[in-house]
Write a protein that holds these residues in place. Structure first.
Motif, PDB file in Angstrom:
ATOM      1  N   ALA A 375     -31.414 -72.546  92.303  1.00  0.00           N
ATOM      2  CA  ALA A 375     -31.252 -73.834  92.697  1.00  0.00           C
ATOM      3  C   ALA A 375     -32.479 -74.678  92.622  1.00  0.00           C
ATOM      4  O   ALA A 375     -32.313 -75.773  92.321  1.00  0.00           O
ATOM      5  CB  ALA A 375     -30.644 -73.966  94.004  1.00  0.00           C
ATOM      6  N   GLU A 376     -33.621 -74.154  93.045  1.00  0.00           N
ATOM      7  CA  GLU A 376     -34.779 -74.889  92.874  1.00  0.00           C
ATOM      8  C   GLU A 376     -35.491 -75.017  91.893  1.00  0.00           C
ATOM      9  O   GLU A 376     -36.449 -75.671  91.849  1.00  0.00           O
ATOM     10  CB  GLU A 376     -35.983 -74.204  94.069  1.00  0.00           C
ATOM     11  N   SER A 377     -35.147 -74.352  90.729  1.00  0.00           N
ATOM     12  CA  SER A 377     -35.650 -74.318  89.535  1.00  0.00           C
ATOM     13  C   SER A 377     -35.132 -75.808  88.716  1.00  0.00           C
ATOM     14  O   SER A 377     -35.885 -76.018  87.606  1.00  0.00           O
ATOM     15  CB  SER A 377     -35.361 -73.136  88.459  1.00  0.00           C
ATOM     16  N   VAL A 378     -34.435 -76.521  89.285  1.00  0.00           N
ATOM     17  CA  VAL A 378     -33.757 -77.598  88.767  1.00  0.00           C
ATOM     18  C   VAL A 378     -34.018 -78.705  89.637  1.00  0.00           C
ATOM     19  O   VAL A 378     -34.108 -78.502  90.873  1.00  0.00           O
ATOM     20  CB  VAL A 378     -32.573 -77.599  88.165  1.00  0.00           C
ATOM     21  N   SER A 379     -33.476 -80.015  89.215  1.00  0.00           N
ATOM     22  CA  SER A 379     -33.305 -81.093  90.188  1.00  0.00           C
ATOM     23  C   SER A 379     -32.317 -80.695  91.152  1.00  0.00           C
ATOM     24  O   SER A 379     -31.412 -80.139  90.770  1.00  0.00           O
ATOM     25  CB  SER A 379     -33.425 -82.449  89.532  1.00  0.00           C
ATOM     26  N   LYS A 380     -32.247 -81.253  92.351  1.00  0.00           N
ATOM     27  CA  LYS A 380     -31.230 -81.438  93.132  1.00  0.00           C
ATOM     28  C   LYS A 380     -29.721 -81.803  92.686  1.00  0.00           C
ATOM     29  O   LYS A 380     -28.860 -81.532  93.149  1.00  0.00           O
ATOM     30  CB  LYS A 380     -31.713 -81.792  94.594  1.00  0.00           C
ATOM     31  N   ARG A 381     -29.965 -82.893  91.636  1.00  0.00           N
ATOM     32  CA  ARG A 381     -28.808 -83.363  91.113  1.00  0.00           C
ATOM     33  C   ARG A 381     -28.112 -82.353  90.321  1.00  0.00           C
ATOM     34  O   ARG A 381     -26.808 -82.736  90.053  1.00  0.00           O
ATOM     35  CB  ARG A 381     -29.041 -84.603  90.396  1.00  0.00           C
TER      36      ARG A 381
END
Length: 452
Positions: A375-381
């Motif tokens: 989940a942290e490897s991408v934007s929160k969107r």
């Protein structure tokens, strides 16, 4: 009075956009809504699990009634996990473009209704179809959780809160393992499906009433603005990420995410292998009764809840956001325990329970951390889609393990099963090592941004 104050605070902030003047009121509103959403997510995701593991408990009696073999049952487990795993990514992509409150409630209602119909069905074909169909609704449970956690918590506290919410599935699993064993002994295997389904229908209504979507949907600033990580939100509150952005910008070129997926595949071979086959293994290889095997399996779930919370806290406070480094050390402990557990005599119930507890602790730590890492490897969107993809690979591993363990146990015995577990854990550790450096760089960049 509290609700009126929250509405007044958010309305004042929205009108003036002056965070310095209204910081106290915004902080108070955040405190209220984060507490409410946190316990709603814990209750809601635990509810999914009381209508998920029912077949695991009822399996021995259903095998006798319907005349099925372990291999055939393993195929059914695998189909369920395959649909669930593929559904997690699809659900994640849809959830990033939806309201998490409606999405999660609808999934729980669908899963509860499928489970209720399984308990009322007298057709083996209908039972199998309903069991696989329930996996589609079950896959809608975690993506809203990962989405809301990224929207409501900053990176420095995400691991601890994520581990706490993740423990809810062990809470639900432990409830059904103990309660389901009692229902099986007293009311028969159909009650293991019917009664938990009715409870889940009631809990779905509570979840809908308590849950809300993002801070912006309530008129609050984003978590990044509140914590001073950025001066203003990058995207409008109602703006949703497109499917094209999810796939082409956040998923396909993300090497860190794909390593997390591979690691999760290996972790879930061990986790789901124990979750699905532990009651049968304990009865056949260790000589445990139905009640004792249920209690020991519940201990595995309880330990998993504790392990997930500890892993999340350690990754925040000790490893400073390096989720994969913490996961690697958990995997080393797991490998050692797997080799020792099989050597314990079957009549030593206390020692078997203790080792099963430790295995649950060490396998669920990496399972929590790999989800946060994805989940942290991408934007929160796109957090729900990324976390859904790691979950898809996890349950592909679980589907593979469910069938393969049944086949190995029948043809080569349980010793070969534990060797299979150990090899999978070693391969999973390798992928955590590959992500070690990238995670360190990400955590350092977040700390630098926060300091700025």
């Amino acid at each position: 009075i509290k609700n009126t104050l929250m509405r007044w605070a958010t309305a004042k902030f929205d009108k003036t956009r002056n965070y310095g003047v209204h910081k106290m009121y915004v902080d108070r509103a955040y405190r209220y809504w984060r507490g409410r959403i946190l316990y709603a997510l814990i209750l809601g995701y635990a509810s999914f699990y009381i209508v998920r593991q029912n077949l695991n408990i009822a399996a021995p009696e259903m095998l006798q009634e319907f005349g099925r073999t372990k291999s055939e049952l393993g195929v059914l487990f695998s189909c369920n996990m395959l649909v669930y795993g593929l559904g997690k990514f699809v659900s994640g992509a849809l959830c990033d473009r939806s309201n998490a409150r409606y999405f999660m409630t609808f999934g729980l209602l669908g899963a509860a209704l499928c489970t209720l119909c399984i308990g009322l069905s007298h057709s083996l074909l209908a039972l199998e179809i309903l069991y696989v169909a329930s996996a589609m609704f079950q896959s809608m449970g975690w993506p809203p959780v990962s989405r809301l956690m990224r929207y409501w918590y900053s990176p420095k506290e995400l691991g601890t809160r994520w581990g706490l919410v993740n423990a809810s599935h062990q809470l639900g699993g432990m409830t059904i393992l103990i309660g389901g064993g009692w229902l099986l002994e007293t009311l028969g295997w159909r009650s293991v499906f019917i009664i938990p389904a009715l409870v889940a229908l009631v809990l779905a209504g509570i979840l809908f009433e308590r849950l809300r979507d993002t801070p912006e949907s309530l008129g609050l600033p984003s978590i990044e603005v509140k914590e001073g990580l950025i001066r203003e939100s990058w995207h409008a509150a109602g703006e949703r990420v497109t499917f094209r952005e999810i796939f082409l910008e956040h998923i396909l070129p993300n090497k860190m995410l794909w390593c997390a997926c591979a690691a999760n595949f290996c972790v879930y071979i061990v986790r789901m292998g124990f979750l699905v086959w532990a009651p049968t293994f304990l009865r056949e290889a260790k000589g445990a009764t139905v009640i004792i095997s249920g209690i020991q399996s519940a201990g595995f779930e309880l330990a998993g809840a504790f392990g997930g919370m500890v892993a999340g806290w350690i990754s925040d406070k000790v490893f400073e956001g390096r989720r994969n480094a913490a996961a690697f050390y958990f995997m080393v402990g797991l490998i050692v325990l797997l080799f020792l557990f099989r050597t314990i005599p079957g009549n030593s119930y206390a020692l078997n329970s203790a080792f099963l507890f430790l295995i649950g602790f060490f396998v669920c730590g990496p399972q929590v951390l790999v989800g946060i890492s994805g989940a942290e490897s991408v934007s929160k969107r796109a957090a729900a889609a990324a976390n859904g993809l790691t979950g898809t690979f996890g349950y592909l591993g679980g589907a593979f393990a469910s069938y393969e363990i049944g086949r190995i146990a029948e043809t080569q015995g349980w010793d070969a099963v534990f060797l299979f577990f150990a090899v999978s854990a070693v391969i999973g550790s390798f992928f955590f090592i590959l992500n070690w450096r990238q995670t360190s760089q990400t955590a350092a960049r977040e700390r630098q941004n926060a300091a700025s």
